[in-house]
Design a protein around this motif. Structure first.
Motif, PDB file in Angstrom:
ATOM      1  N   VAL A 279      31.206  53.247  19.029  1.00 40.74           N
ATOM      2  CA  VAL A 279      30.542  51.944  18.976  1.00 40.74           C
ATOM      3  C   VAL A 279      29.448  51.879  20.045  1.00 40.74           C
ATOM      4  N   SER A 280      29.720  52.471  21.217  1.00 44.33           N
ATOM      5  CA  SER A 280      28.734  52.401  22.300  1.00 44.33           C
ATOM      6  C   SER A 280      27.473  53.192  21.946  1.00 44.33           C
ATOM      7  N   TYR A 281      27.619  54.190  21.077  1.00 39.49           N
ATOM      8  CA  TYR A 281      26.442  54.937  20.632  1.00 39.49           C
ATOM      9  C   TYR A 281      25.467  53.998  19.909  1.00 39.49           C
TER      10      TYR A 281
ATOM     11  N   ALA B 161      21.629  53.232  21.060  1.00 46.99           N
ATOM     12  CA  ALA B 161      20.506  53.348  20.120  1.00 46.99           C
ATOM     13  C   ALA B 161      19.735  52.034  20.015  1.00 46.99           C
ATOM     14  N   LEU B 162      20.480  50.917  19.948  1.00 47.19           N
ATOM     15  CA  LEU B 162      19.818  49.606  19.859  1.00 47.19           C
ATOM     16  C   LEU B 162      19.020  49.326  21.133  1.00 47.19           C
ATOM     17  N   GLY B 163      19.582  49.710  22.278  1.00 52.84           N
ATOM     18  CA  GLY B 163      18.891  49.524  23.555  1.00 52.84           C
ATOM     19  C   GLY B 163      17.602  50.319  23.603  1.00 52.84           C
TER      20      GLY B 163
ATOM     21  N   ALA C 201      27.530  55.311  12.603  1.00 49.13           N
ATOM     22  CA  ALA C 201      26.467  55.310  11.585  1.00 49.13           C
ATOM     23  C   ALA C 201      25.359  54.325  11.946  1.00 49.13           C
ATOM     24  N   ILE C 202      25.740  53.200  12.544  1.00 49.72           N
ATOM     25  CA  ILE C 202      24.719  52.224  12.981  1.00 49.72           C
ATOM     26  C   ILE C 202      23.806  52.888  14.012  1.00 49.72           C
ATOM     27  N   GLY C 203      24.423  53.651  14.930  1.00 51.61           N
ATOM     28  CA  GLY C 203      23.635  54.360  15.939  1.00 51.61           C
ATOM     29  C   GLY C 203      22.705  55.378  15.330  1.00 51.61           C
ATOM     30  N   VAL C 204      23.231  56.177  14.409  1.00 54.46           N
ATOM     31  CA  VAL C 204      22.441  57.240  13.764  1.00 54.46           C
ATOM     32  C   VAL C 204      21.266  56.631  13.000  1.00 54.46           C
TER      33      VAL C 204
ATOM     34  N   GLY D 109      12.369  56.672  14.612  1.00 54.89           N
ATOM     35  CA  GLY D 109      11.672  57.951  14.630  1.00 54.89           C
ATOM     36  C   GLY D 109      12.312  58.952  15.571  1.00 54.89           C
ATOM     37  N   GLY D 110      13.463  58.585  16.136  1.00 53.61           N
ATOM     38  CA  GLY D 110      14.235  59.525  16.973  1.00 53.61           C
ATOM     39  C   GLY D 110      13.745  59.531  18.404  1.00 53.61           C
ATOM     40  N   PHE D 111      14.683  59.517  19.312  1.00 51.05           N
ATOM     41  CA  PHE D 111      14.369  59.711  20.732  1.00 51.05           C
ATOM     42  C   PHE D 111      15.341  60.767  21.212  1.00 51.05           C
TER      43      PHE D 111
END
Lengths: 274, 255
Positions: A49-51, A55-57, A103-106, A113-115
């Protein structure tokens, strides 16, 4: 230059040792009730979940660990509410929540566009880049945990043995469970800097599972788990510096080796419980 | 329901789990000093009734009371000792000494945050002596036999010196010799010390031997009376849905 001289010379190594030590103590203490209540997978779930939070951050341009902290603590409280209502009586629904969180993180990462570099740092840990600000952020968490375990020791012990009987004795089970899981979630997020999100659950589970093979009291199990965690991070960090391997992986491998050693010694009759 | 005289009571309690009715208009009253046995086949609602009496299950209809107060207003849990169904199945690796387990029976008395006192330790030791396992105080709970473990949990239930003891199938999975010792012990707690006891059990001979009163449940109360009359009045056949020929020599029960 010897390992000790290296640690004395470089501030980043001192910060890495301090941060991983604090996290090992926190995770060691929290891991015991979690493992005894067969909730070890919750740690894994919080990491996934923290992933999504990281990602949102990154997507929002905010401090990723801060966003992950909020997302994971809220996620933990929701998961605890569902657990208390019997939603996780098996591990299937928990697996669904874990997968959806990841999956939300991915999806968020791909939308942006990926970091890759940033994301890898959180997934696999980046212990040698821990800042003094992050270390200071860990200390209030450690202080809160110390106060909670000191003041509520008998209540946490009772809930771990028998949640329902504890409730009947007037223990505010819901509040204490929520507080423990919120602390666990916060520990997971901050400890991800040490070993990475993919391995962070190991810091909770392996030391606790090792100590539980030897401990005869709940307090002994908690202290033993903290000690095993501390030994793992010190030796793991030393190994990482000496042979230039990833610190997170080395820490977890040392923990796994200690677990295997104790398990073997117990089976051989060299280690006994009271 | 006369709430003042009620040590433990249920009035017209109905509990449903979805489409399944677990309890259907059950009324039960346990008087001060009584030893009541609650029997019934698997799925008859015995454990649901105990959990409803303790306020762990909210009834769809009806009300329950404990020590003279409606259960939702009852707070003095140190007056109630409870040994749950699965106490004997505690994880053998659980890191706790027998004394630590007995001490947990003092949590309601001691209150939140406060640490154990010498009084708590003395009470826990006394409870362990009372059930005959004082010499096992420092042993790990997981190293005890099933019967010893059950006594440890009984000591925990007794550590706050309760007025009422609820035992939910306390001897499930324990060998016959340990069962007999345990029932003699609880019989003594009621007979000699006047403790009010509600015992849920599948062990009909033991219930007949120990209890003043036998209540048979099969979603509703199908028998409530003397253990001696249980077979005569058709309670056994109605509770277990079978025909049982009467054997006068098997009838037991305390006067």
């Amino acid at each position: 230059m010897t390992g000790l001289e290296l640690f004395l010379e470089y501030e980043f190594l001192q910060l890495a040792l301090a941060a991983s030590g604090v996290m090992a103590l926190l995770a060691g203490a929290l891991g015991v009730p979690l493992v005894l209540r067969e909730m070890a997978m919750f740690g894994h779930g919080f990491a996934h979940v923290s992933y999504a939070g990281v990602a949102l951050g990154l997507l929002a341009g905010l401090y990723p660990l801060g966003v992950a902290l909020v997302v994971t603590v809220v996620g933990a409280l929701v998961m605890e509410r569902l657990r208390a209502r019997g939603a996780f009586s098996g591990d299937t629904r928990l697996a669904v929540v874990v997968s959806v969180g990841f999956a939300i993180g991915v999806t968020t990462v791909s939308l942006a566009g990926g970091f890759t570099t940033h994301v890898h740092a959180y997934l696999f840990g980046s212990l040698f880049s821990v800042t003094s600000t992050e270390l200071w952020a860990m200390l209030p968490l450690a202080a809160t945990l110390l106060v909670a375990f000191t003041l509520l020791y008998k209540e946490i012990f009772y809930i771990t043995l028998d949640e329902e009987a504890a409730h009947l004795s007037g223990v505010p089970v819901g509040w204490i469970n929520a507080a423990l899981l919120a602390l666990t979630a916060a520990t997971i997020v901050l400890a991800s800097r040490v070993v990475g999100l993919l391995l962070v659950a190991a810091l909770l589970v392996i030391p606790a599972a090792t100590a539980l093979q030897m401990a005869t009291s709940f307090k002994g199990a908690i202290l033993g788990s903290m000690a095993v965690g501390l030994v793992s991070v010190v030796l793991g960090l030393a190994a990482a510096v000496s042979v230039d391997v990833a610190a997170g992986g080395a820490i977890v491998l040392v923990g796994g080796a200690v677990f295997a050693l104790v398990t073997g010694a117990r089976r051989a009759g060299l280690v006994r419980r009271g | 329901m006369n709430a003042k005289a009620c040590v433990l009571g249920a009035e017209d309690v109905t509990v449903r789990y979805g489409a399944t009715t677990a309890l259907d208009g059950v009324s039960l009253r346990v008087e001060d000093g009584e030893f009541v046995g609650l029997v019934g086949p698997n799925g008859s609602g015995k454990s649901t009734l105990v959990r409803t009496l303790l306020g762990l299950v909210e009834p769809d209809e009806g009300q329950t009371c404990c020590c003279g107060r409606p259960i939702h207003r009852f707070e003095d849990w140190s007056r109630v000792g409870y040994v749950p169904q699965d106490a004997v199945h505690v994880d053998p690796n659980f890191p706790a000494s027998v004394l630590e387990v007995a001490l947990l029976g003092r949590v309601a008395e001691r209150g939140l945050v406060n640490r154990w006192t010498d009084e708590d330790r003395e009470a826990a030791h006394a409870a362990l002596e009372r059930v005959g396992i004082g010499h096992l105080a420092d042993r790990s709970i997981g190293t005890l036999s099933g019967g010893e473990r059950q006594r440890a949990f009984l000591a925990k239930a007794l550590a706050s010196d309760p007025d009422l003891l609820l035992l939910d199938e306390p001897m499930a999975g324990v060998d016959a010799a340990a069962r007999e010792d345990f029932y003699n012990l609880v019989d003594d707690l009621n007979h000699a010390e006047g403790l009010t006891i509600l015992l849920v059990s599948h062990d009909l001979p033991a219930v007949r031997m120990c209890c003043h009163r036998l209540v048979a449940l099969n979603q509703r109360v199908v028998f409530d009376g003397s253990p001696r009359d249980f077979e005569d009045e058709g309670g056994l056949s109605e509770a277990y849905d079978m025909h049982v020929p009467h054997h006068p020599d098997r009838a037991g029960g305390r006067p």
